[in-house]
Enzyme design. Sequence first.
Site, PDB file in Angstrom:
ATOM      1  N   ASP A 106      84.317 145.259 -18.620  1.00 17.44           N
ATOM      2  CA  ASP A 106      84.089 146.442 -17.793  1.00 17.44           C
ATOM      3  C   ASP A 106      85.393 147.230 -17.667  1.00 17.44           C
ATOM      4  O   ASP A 106      86.481 146.656 -17.819  1.00 17.44           O
ATOM      5  CB  ASP A 106      83.635 146.040 -16.384  1.00 17.44           C
ATOM      6  CG  ASP A 106      82.342 145.259 -16.421  1.00 17.44           C
ATOM      7  OD1 ASP A 106      81.566 145.441 -17.378  1.00 17.44           O
ATOM      8  OD2 ASP A 106      82.117 144.454 -15.499  1.00 17.44           O
TER       9      ASP A 106
HETATM   10  N1  URA Z   1      81.587 139.733 -16.394  1.00 13.58           N
HETATM   11  C1  URA Z   1      81.631 140.901 -15.714  1.00 13.58           C
HETATM   12  O1  URA Z   1      80.980 141.074 -14.696  1.00 13.58           O
HETATM   13  N2  URA Z   1      82.433 141.881 -16.213  1.00 13.58           N
HETATM   14  C2  URA Z   1      83.191 141.738 -17.309  1.00 13.58           C
HETATM   15  O2  URA Z   1      83.914 142.668 -17.690  1.00 13.58           O
HETATM   16  C3  URA Z   1      83.145 140.501 -17.998  1.00 13.58           C
HETATM   17  C4  URA Z   1      82.317 139.522 -17.516  1.00 13.58           C
END
Ligand code: URA
Length: 238
Positions: A106
């Site tokens: 993310d």
């Molecule tokens: N899980 C999440 O919620 N976000 C990420 O970026 C990676 C794993």
Amino acid sequence: MSRLALERVLQSQGFGTRRQCRQLIEGGHLRVAGTLVDDPAMPVDTAGLRFEVSGQSWLYREHVYLALNKPPNYECSRRPSHHPGVLSLLPEALRLRGVQAVGRLDHDTTGLLLLSDDGAFIHAQSSPRRKVPKLYVATTQEAVTPALVASLLQGVRLHDEPEPLAALRCEQLAPRELAIVLEQGKYHQVKRMLAAAGSHCAALRRVAIGGLRLEALGLAEGSWCYLGEAELALLRPA
Ligand code: URA
């Protein structure tokens, strides 16, 4: 061993179109083994080939495998929309040879991100059948409780997932910090699992993929390195 004309070598390594590479060479910007070479058609062995373009030194690589210490507020997508893309942290030659992120973090998640221009590698690493554990450190908004750890280990139900998802390992590190190991790579998985277990993720960092630990790479935030054979072996399922 493979022999390629110099202009083809530069093109394969991301220095532009064949014409642009020819112009680079004819313009005296290429050195091979320290010697200026201005014949674009000159064939060379690519194995172990080292060269300099405009004073910057490169090693010929058929494919590249990279690790990046992703900073916050960068998107993994090739066409980022709200934040700069992680590819902007790489030299242009790596971007031009088609390097892309292996899976996604993310925009606000930090830590270990793999990148490559090897489609087979990207596909294999991203396959849901590949059981390579990924270690995250999550900071939670609320204090971690034994019940939260137990729920994550037991499994929580996520919207759109037919089966409950469980952490492979989960351990409290600090009052508001958890180490969580996941085998799957579902969309927003850590954040959604924490929410499903009654908590909220305030910050998330990926610190290892398989046996490859970000710490061992010694990368400052925003910097990257090539991965060699020994490091790639650490990414294979046990
Ligand atoms: N899980 C999440 O919620 N976000 C990420 O970026 C990676 C794993």
